[in-house]
Design an enzyme around this catalytic site. Structure first.
Site, PDB file in Angstrom:
ATOM      1  NE  ARG A   1     -21.506  24.667  15.021  1.00 20.99           N
ATOM      2  CZ  ARG A   1     -22.682  24.852  15.599  1.00 20.99           C
ATOM      3  NH1 ARG A   1     -23.489  23.824  15.806  1.00 20.99           N
ATOM      4  NH2 ARG A   1     -23.080  26.041  15.968  1.00 20.99           N
TER       5      ARG A   1
ATOM      6  CD  GLU B   1     -25.602  34.188  16.636  1.00 19.53           C
ATOM      7  OE1 GLU B   1     -25.146  33.196  16.060  1.00 19.53           O
ATOM      8  OE2 GLU B   1     -25.117  34.638  17.693  1.00 19.53           O
TER       9      GLU B   1
END
Length: 190
Positions: free
Chosen positions: A71, A108
Site C-alpha cells: 500500500r 503485529e
C-alpha cells in the site's frame, strides 16, 4: 505530528477519514483491518491525501521516497514525482531482480522481511518512508534500518492512518524518527 490539528487541513482530513473502513477478521480471525482501498475509490479524497503529503514535504529536500509494499506503492510514487524525488520500492522477499539487501522484522500478527535493491539509495540521501498505516511500527522500523544500512538519512515516516493504541509512534521515537499521519484511528472507528 497529526495533520489537521491547527493548520486549516481539517476539512480535507475529515473527507479522507470518511472514506476509510474497518474490515473485521482480516487477514486472519481477531484482526481489525483498517482499509484504504475505499479511499482510492474517491478521487477527491485520494488527491487530498497526496496533496497533504506533498505540501508537507515539497520544501524538505527529500531525494528518496521509499514506499513499503504494497500500500505504500499507492501513495509513494505520486508523492515522489510531485516533490522531485526518486521512488524506491521496499518489497517482500524474492520480488526484486538483481542484488538486494534485506531486513527481517516482527509484525503485529507474524514475521516478515523487506528488501531493497543494492545501490537504490546513496549515502547521505534524505529519505521519506511512506506506508498506508502505522500500527506497532515494526514495518516502518525495518524500512528505516534498511535505508540507513544503505547510508540514507531517514527524515520522517508518513502514513495515512495511525492506530495509537498499538504504540507505533513510541517505537519510532525510540529510533529517533518522527511520524506524520493524516488520520488517527481507534479500532471500531473509521
Amino acid at each position: 505530528m497529526l495533520a489537521g490539528e491547527n493548520d486549516g487541513f481539517s476539512d480535507r482530513v475529515n473527507g479522507i477519514k470518511s472514506t476509510l473502513r474497518v474490515v473485521p477478521d482480516f487477514p486472519r480471525p481477531g484482526i481489525l483491518f483498517l482499509d484504504i482501498t475505499t479511499l482510492l475509490l474517491d478521487p477527491k479524497a485520494f488527491k487530498d491525501t497526496i496533496d497533504l503529503f506533498v505540501e508537507r514535504y515539497k520544501q524538505e529536500n527529500i531525494s528518496v521516497v521509499a514506499g513499503i509494499e504494497a500500500r505504500g506503492f499507492m501513495f509513494g510514487p505520486a508523492i515522489a514525482l510531485a516533490i522531485g524525488a526518486k521512488f524506491v520500492p521496499l518489497r517482500k522477499p524474492k520480488k526484486l531482480p538483481g542484488e538486494v539487501i534485506s531486513e527481517k522484522y516482527i509484525l503485529e500478527y507474524g514475521t516478515d522481511c523487506l528488501e531493497m535493491h543494492v545501490g537504490a539509495v546513496q549515502p547521505g540521501e534524505r529519505a521519506l518512508v511512506v506506508d498506508d498505516l502505522v500500527a506497532t511500527g515494526g514495518t516502518l522500523c525495518a524500512a528505516i534500518n534498511l535505508l540507513e544500512r544503505a547510508g540514507g538519512v531517514v527524515v520522517e515516516c508518513a502514513c495515512v492512518i495511525e492506530v495509537p493504541d498499538l504504540k507505533g509512534r513510541e517505537r519510532l521515537k525510540l529510533h529517533g524518527k518522527p511520524l506524520y499521519v493524516l488520520v488517527e484511528s481507534m479500532f471500531g472507528q473509521t
